[in-house]
Design an enzyme around this catalytic site. Structure first.
Site, PDB file in Angstrom:
ATOM      1  CG  ASP A 142      -1.647   1.140   1.431  1.00 54.28           C
ATOM      2  OD1 ASP A 142      -2.347   1.660   0.389  1.00 54.28           O
ATOM      3  OD2 ASP A 142      -1.759   1.755   2.498  1.00 54.28           O
TER       4      ASP A 142
ATOM      5  CG  ASP B 199      -1.203   8.004   0.886  1.00 54.69           C
ATOM      6  OD1 ASP B 199      -1.450   9.404   1.009  1.00 54.69           O
ATOM      7  OD2 ASP B 199      -1.020   7.655  -0.436  1.00 54.69           O
TER       8      ASP B 199
ATOM      9  CG  ASP C 220      -2.427   8.450   5.825  1.00 59.11           C
ATOM     10  OD1 ASP C 220      -2.170   8.010   4.909  1.00 59.11           O
ATOM     11  OD2 ASP C 220      -3.047   8.387   6.965  1.00 59.11           O
TER      12      ASP C 220
ATOM     13  CB  THR D  33      -1.923   2.926  -4.630  1.00 57.40           C
ATOM     14  OG1 THR D  33      -2.470   4.372  -4.008  1.00 57.40           O
ATOM     15  CG2 THR D  33      -1.596   3.313  -6.005  1.00 57.40           C
TER      16      THR D  33
ATOM     17  CG  ASP E 254      -9.878  10.726   1.674  1.00 56.86           C
ATOM     18  OD1 ASP E 254      -9.786   9.468   1.958  1.00 56.86           O
ATOM     19  OD2 ASP E 254      -8.954  11.324   1.103  1.00 56.86           O
TER      20      ASP E 254
ATOM     21  CE  LYS F 153      -5.090  -1.156  -1.913  1.00 61.08           C
ATOM     22  NZ  LYS F 153      -3.976  -0.850  -0.677  1.00 61.08           N
TER      23      LYS F 153
END
Length: 399
Positions: free
Chosen positions: A139, A141, A147, A175, A321, A329
């Site tokens: 991943d 962030d 982040d 991502t 968010d 994924k």
């Protein structure tokens, strides 16, 4: 192992010191990890009636049983939502290794907490995966960098990624960020990494092992000879089921998801801005809020969004968010594994969001995972992984 000797050789382990976090600090702190996982909570609860050594021995046996016969296994009955284990996990050995640092086995009144059990699972998974590692995915962030940040040139993971490539391991960044038709935007996110590739004149045999899967599963990029990114033709890598998705169904999912996000935000008195992309829609808060509000919005979409023709989607809490993506994924990993010829046992995904509202959780269906809380933990475990990989290369000559 030397990584633990190095860790324990420091007599001064104050947590307030050092601008670059020491390994001891990495393992002591919990950071902002949101700790929700029925499997880990089950292991913690077992400590009410068992010693840590008994717990890990029992879990090791039960995991082996579950691998051999998932349906009706003891773990499946105790944790109905339990997913797949792709490797055996030597939890007793991992406990002893982590015990050098944490002294869990000697604690009488303080059982291991969520982060400690997570570390033990990670240690056992690193050792299990190192033997067969073909592909490792990260991943972005919260895992490779903080982040909202980008891959800076001083990021400690750059050298580790290059070391993985040199050890014949394929590396992909998996991502949620998606930029259809704009590979340069992916390049901006990874500027420090790509600059190092160019600076070191990364050989083509290594460069061809590096990929980026964006939008969960929607856009695959590879390196060009000039260390720029280019999209891989969709027909070369997309799964058959993905090629069957109809645009009108995709549009309906995103429209309905947007309505649910707007409705939930209004109910929670949260002003938001809607961001619409080709295969995603997101709610960006316009005033300060708390994690639980974003969690409520995420779970609202998960519970109420009815996708036409079973179009898969991923509604997740990004921490700042809430986004709803087409696909997930799990599909991204399956497509990558098929394209690169990697097995579930030979694949490992590293991420920081494995809760029910996190977009890394879908990866568990396809491969083994490492659950990290921050980029410092990622670096720690990849160092451990590389040590294992390199040790296995020389081991035959030592016997």
């Amino acid at each position: 192992p030397s990584i633990w000797k190095d860790l324990l050789s420091h007599q001064d382990l104050e947590l307030q010191r050092a601008s670059s976090v020491a390994d001891a600090h990495v393992l002591r702190r919990k950071g902002h990890l949101k700790e929700q996982d029925l499997f880990i909570e089950f292991i913690i609860d077992l400590h009410l009636t068992h010693s840590p050594i008994e717990v890990m021995g029992k879990m090791e046996r039960w995991i082996r049983e579950h691998i051999e016969e998932p349906k009706g296994s003891r773990l499946q009955m105790l944790i109905p939502t339990l997913g797949t284990f792709h490797t055996d996990l030597k939890l007793s050995e991992a406990l002893m290794e982590y015990d050098l640092f944490s002294h869990i086995s000697q604690r009488r009144y303080v059982p291991p907490n969520f982060a400690e059990v997570r570390h033990i699972l990670n240690i056992s998974q690193v050792h299990a995966s190192a033997e067969h590692l073909q592909l490792i995915t990260f991943d972005a962030d919260g895992t490779l960098y903080e982040d909202g940040q980008h891959f800076a040139e001083d990021n400690a993971m750059i050298d580790l990624i290059i070391s993985l490539l040199r050890n014949n391991v394929k590396v992909a960044i998996l991502t949620a960020a998606g930029y259809p038709g704009e590979p340069e935007k992916f390049e901006q996110r990874l500027a420090g990494l790509l600059a190092r590739f160019k600076e070191e004149s990364l050989p083509p045999t290594l460069a061809e092992r590096f990929y980026i899967m964006g939008g969960e599963c929607n856009y695959l990029c590879r390196l060009r000879p000039d260390y720029r990114l280019e999209f891989v033709p969709e027909a070369d890598w997309r799964l058959e089921c993905m090629l069957q998705w109809r645009q009108e169904d995709i549009d309906k999912v995103l429209v309905d998801a947007e309505h649910l996000l707007v409705e939930a935000a209004a109910r929670l008195c949260l002003p938001i801005e809607i961001m619409r992309k080709e295969r995603a829609v997101g709610a960006l808060p316009q005033s300060a809020t708390i994690y639980e509000v974003l969690e409520e919005m995420t779970l609202t979409v998960q519970a109420r969004l009815d996708a036409p023709n079973d179009i898969p989607f991923c509604a997740f809490n990004g921490g700042n968010d809430v986004f709803v993506d087409i696909g997930n994924k799990s599909l991204g990993l399956e497509a990558l594994m098929q394209y690169l010829g990697a097995s579930g046992k030979g694949t490992l995904h590293v991420g920081d969001r494995f809760t029910s509202s996190g977009n890394d959780s879908a990866a568990r269906a396809k491969c083994s995972i490492l659950w990290v809380a921050n980029p410092d933990e990622t670096s720690f475990y990849i160092k451990m992984m590389l040590q294992d990989v390199q040790q296995r290369k020389v081991q035959p000559y030592l016997e």
